[in-house]
Design an enzyme around this catalytic site. Structure first.
Site, PDB file in Angstrom:
ATOM      1  N   GLU A   1      -3.399   0.352  -0.675  1.00 49.69           N
ATOM      2  CA  GLU A   1      -4.714   0.864  -0.287  1.00 49.69           C
ATOM      3  C   GLU A   1      -4.572   2.291   0.224  1.00 49.69           C
ATOM      4  O   GLU A   1      -3.774   2.560   1.124  1.00 49.69           O
ATOM      5  CB  GLU A   1      -5.344  -0.024   0.791  1.00 49.69           C
ATOM      6  N   LEU A   2      -5.313   3.208  -0.312  1.00 45.87           N
ATOM      7  CA  LEU A   2      -5.191   4.631  -0.021  1.00 45.87           C
ATOM      8  C   LEU A   2      -5.363   4.935   1.466  1.00 45.87           C
ATOM      9  O   LEU A   2      -6.345   4.530   2.087  1.00 45.87           O
ATOM     10  CB  LEU A   2      -6.233   5.418  -0.828  1.00 45.87           C
ATOM     11  N   ASP A   3      -4.382   5.645   2.025  1.00 47.51           N
ATOM     12  CA  ASP A   3      -4.432   6.147   3.404  1.00 47.51           C
ATOM     13  C   ASP A   3      -4.722   5.040   4.420  1.00 47.51           C
ATOM     14  O   ASP A   3      -5.435   5.261   5.410  1.00 47.51           O
ATOM     15  CB  ASP A   3      -5.495   7.253   3.532  1.00 47.51           C
ATOM     16  N   SER A   4      -4.169   3.860   4.186  1.00 49.26           N
ATOM     17  CA  SER A   4      -4.465   2.722   5.058  1.00 49.26           C
ATOM     18  C   SER A   4      -3.219   2.017   5.570  1.00 49.26           C
ATOM     19  O   SER A   4      -3.323   0.958   6.192  1.00 49.26           O
ATOM     20  CB  SER A   4      -5.353   1.708   4.320  1.00 49.26           C
TER      21      SER A   4
ATOM     22  N   GLY B   1      -8.729  10.072   2.040  1.00 51.42           N
ATOM     23  CA  GLY B   1      -8.895  10.691   0.733  1.00 51.42           C
ATOM     24  C   GLY B   1      -8.745  12.199   0.767  1.00 51.42           C
ATOM     25  O   GLY B   1      -8.067  12.766   1.623  1.00 51.42           O
TER      26      GLY B   1
END
Length: 323
Positions: free
Chosen positions: A265-268, A240
């Site tokens: 999925e954020l930053d995954s 994030g």
């Protein structure tokens, strides 16, 4: 388990000396010349089986090609096979279209999930678009690498949700090299994703060079190709916003940057490249940010170069093989 096979090209035919005499009026007895050999790369991904390396090697050798390097990866307790070969060949004896057909025959035999050939001197460069927000250190690094010929891509445009003055270094560079710059103003309610999709529809993949907007699942599905992001933190930690402050507050001794594929999925997404640098109690938040920015631009350009050289393959549900 990693298996590596390396061969070096040697003993190529040399020009036969020209023999002259009054009888032949100075003509050559043999006018043959050495063939022009060009490099190619092939990557392969399938279920593991006996004889795959032999088949792929024979395919190259049968056409007079020579393998310069061969990397193989077979994960432990996982019945899958990955390989990347570098070879040289004579395009007169082995035409470019035939190269694809020959490897495709092997791919069909083994039910390959991935079989890609790239011949840099013949194939067009990958077309990319760069998306960024306010900060432009990653963009500047990529533009300079591209200008120096160290980044094998065709930059079709730069898109940003921040307007830039025409007299800035970045804008002058883009204008000088004929690279379009598109200012696409966004809000929380309207990310202008349809407009961006229209601008990037003819690209091969996208690069988020510090684009501080979250791309929706609809955008990713609509685009349908790879999107590569640079995160200014060492994932999977510090996801994030403000990862440098998160790391500083946590008292870490290593700070890093991560380049990865973008997923819903954020930053995954699967990680392509990571770089780190030591920090200590003497560092403050400002030095954390500066070190992070230096890592980000290097990490992103290295990831893009690896991707273009067919060194990156998907592995499992959320990993990569990077040869």
């Amino acid at each position: 388990m990693i298996r590596r096979i390396t061969e070096r090209a040697s003993g190529f035919a040399k020009n036969i000396p020209i023999l002259k005499s009054s009888r032949f009026h100075g003509e050559s007895l043999d006018s043959s010349v050495s063939p022009v050999l060009i490099p190619g790369v092939h990557v392969f991904h399938c279920q593991d089986a006996v004889g795959i390396v032999a088949k792929l090697s024979d395919c190259i050798a049968a056409k007079g090609g020579n393998i310069l390097g061969y990397d193989v990866f077979v994960p432990e307790n996982n019945n899958v096979f990955y390989s990347r070969s570098e070879f040289i060949f004579d395009p007169v004896k082995w035409p470019r279209s035939q190269v694809d057909e020959d490897f495709q025959t092997i791919a069909q035999r083994y039910g390959a999930l991935n079989s890609v050939v790239r011949v840099p001197s013949i194939d067009p460069k990958y077309k990319i678009a760069l998306l960024l927000s306010k900060q432009d250190h990653c963009l500047v690094e990529m533009l300079h690498k591209w200008q120096d010929g160290k980044l094998p891509v065709d930059i079709t445009c730069v898109i940003s949700n921040h307007e830039r003055a025409s007299n800035t270094h970045v804008m002058r560079f883009l204008e000088r090299h004929g690279i379009p710059y598109h200012y696409v103003s966004t809000t929380k309610e309207n990310k202008r994703e349809d407009d961006i999709l229209e601008l990037v529809k003819d690209t091969d993949f996208l690069v988020l060079a510090r684009y501080m907007q979250i791309l929706s699942g609809n955008f990713l599905k609509g685009y349908g190709k790879d999107v590569i992001n640079i995160h200014h933190g060492l994932l999977p930690s510090f996801k994030g916003g403000y990862p440098a402050k998160q790391a500083f507050d946590a008292g870490v001794k290593l700070i890093g940057a991560t380049s990865h594929f973008v997923t819903e999925e954020l930053d995954s997404g699967p990680i392509i490249e990571q770089m780190v640098e030591s920090v200590s109690h003497r560092d403050n938040l400002r030095s954390f940010v500066q070190k992070s920015e230096d890592l980000e631009k290097k990490c992103l350009t290295r990831a893009i170069k690896s991707y273009c050289e067919l060194r990156v393959l998907p592995y499992g549900t959320n990993k990569t093989v990077v040869f």
